[in-house]
Enzyme design. Structure first.
Site, PDB file in Angstrom:
ATOM      1  N   PHE A  42       8.536   3.773  -6.689  1.00 17.14           N
ATOM      2  CA  PHE A  42       7.266   4.550  -6.078  1.00 17.14           C
ATOM      3  C   PHE A  42       6.475   3.409  -5.256  1.00 17.14           C
ATOM      4  CE2 PHE A  42       2.722   5.504  -6.454  1.00 17.14           C
ATOM      5  CZ  PHE A  42       2.769   6.800  -6.091  1.00 17.14           C
ATOM      6  N   GLY A  43       6.162   3.750  -4.240  1.00 16.91           N
ATOM      7  CA  GLY A  43       5.273   2.628  -3.361  1.00 16.91           C
ATOM      8  C   GLY A  43       4.034   3.400  -2.953  1.00 16.91           C
ATOM      9  N   TYR A  44       2.793   2.431  -3.226  1.00 11.86           N
ATOM     10  CA  TYR A  44       1.544   3.065  -3.039  1.00 11.86           C
ATOM     11  C   TYR A  44       0.673   2.207  -2.222  1.00 11.86           C
ATOM     12  CZ  TYR A  44       0.939  -0.583  -6.198  1.00 11.86           C
ATOM     13  OH  TYR A  44       0.833  -1.878  -7.012  1.00 11.86           O
ATOM     14  N   GLY A  45       1.234   1.021  -1.758  1.00 16.99           N
ATOM     15  CA  GLY A  45       0.569   0.264  -0.806  1.00 16.99           C
ATOM     16  C   GLY A  45       1.631  -0.017   0.427  1.00 16.99           C
ATOM     17  N   SER A  46       1.848  -1.273   0.820  1.00 15.27           N
ATOM     18  CA  SER A  46       2.650  -1.435   2.050  1.00 15.27           C
ATOM     19  C   SER A  46       3.899  -0.837   2.066  1.00 15.27           C
ATOM     20  CB  SER A  46       2.734  -2.945   2.248  1.00 15.27           C
ATOM     21  OG  SER A  46       3.390  -3.712   1.049  1.00 15.27           O
ATOM     22  N   GLU A  96       7.478  -8.669  -3.309  1.00 16.31           N
ATOM     23  CA  GLU A  96       6.294  -8.104  -4.345  1.00 16.31           C
ATOM     24  C   GLU A  96       6.073  -9.629  -5.322  1.00 16.31           C
ATOM     25  OE1 GLU A  96       4.800  -5.668  -3.548  1.00 16.31           O
ATOM     26  OE2 GLU A  96       5.783  -5.078  -2.053  1.00 16.31           O
TER      27      GLU A  96
END
Ligand code: SIN
Length: 189
Positions: free
Chosen positions: A10-14, A85
């Site tokens: 799950f990606g929520y930023g870049s 990350e």
């Protein structure tokens, strides 16, 4: 569940707007009980160890929903993602909900408050000013914020924290930031 040998991340930023890795599927998704906040310091992408930028992490918030993008990836992609990350984020198991309401187990990179680069809460206006003056090897910090806000609008997601920082940033004069190839010229610098 992910297909054998693959996992949903799950990606929520870049990770929403910069998918510089191989994926098998990409689907809008959300997580429950977490809020996106610009409380993590960036030493290696949008700032430096001496002058960290501000990027997002997830903070536990019962009742909150955080919209983002889910990618189904092979395990071989973690080498790249863990490196990308590396400044304070850890992979954490999480349940994702897709737009059609179906759910699956996945992973998310979270920078928890105990990590060395954590900056913590600040008012949105302070965060905007901080972002405007920050730049790192991946480019100006405001580019990160403006791309994220644009990607959230494209997803139809509401995020008052991000949109308020965007509003403040634009009021400070960051209009051309997202197109900037060159590091932003700092006001007063
Ligand atoms: C993410 O996008 O999911 C993690 C934070 C970032 O890389 O901006």
């Amino acid at each position: 569940m992910a297909n054998a040998g693959t996992v949903w991340i799950f990606g929520y930023g870049s990770l929403i707007w910069k998918a510089d890795f191989a994926f098998l599927e990409r689907r809008p998704a959300r997580v429950h009980g977490w809020a996106r906040r610009f409380w993590q310091g960036s030493h290696d992408h949008r700032g430096t160890p001496e002058a960290p930028g501000r990027v997002v992490t997830l903070i536990e918030a019962p009742g909150a929903v955080c919209d983002g993008m889910a990618y189904r990836i092979g395990h071989d992609v973690f080498g790249h993602l863990d490196h990308r990350e590396k400044n304070g984020y850890e992979r954490v198991p999480i349940e994702l909900e897709f737009a059609d309401g179906t759910r699956t187990d996945g992973l998310v990179y979270i920078a928890d408050p105990r990590n060395h680069a954590y900056l913590g809460p600040a008012h949105e206006s302070e965060i905007a000013a901080h972002i405007l003056r920050s730049v790192g090897p991946s480019g100006p910090n405001c580019e990160y914020l403006l791309h994220l806000a644009e990607a959230l609008r494209a997803l139809g997601a509401d995020d008052p924290h991000v949109f308020e920082i965007e509003r403040q940033l634009l009021a400070l004069g960051a209009h051309r930031c997202a197109e900037a190839d060159e590091p932003l010229t700092h006001p007063g610098a």
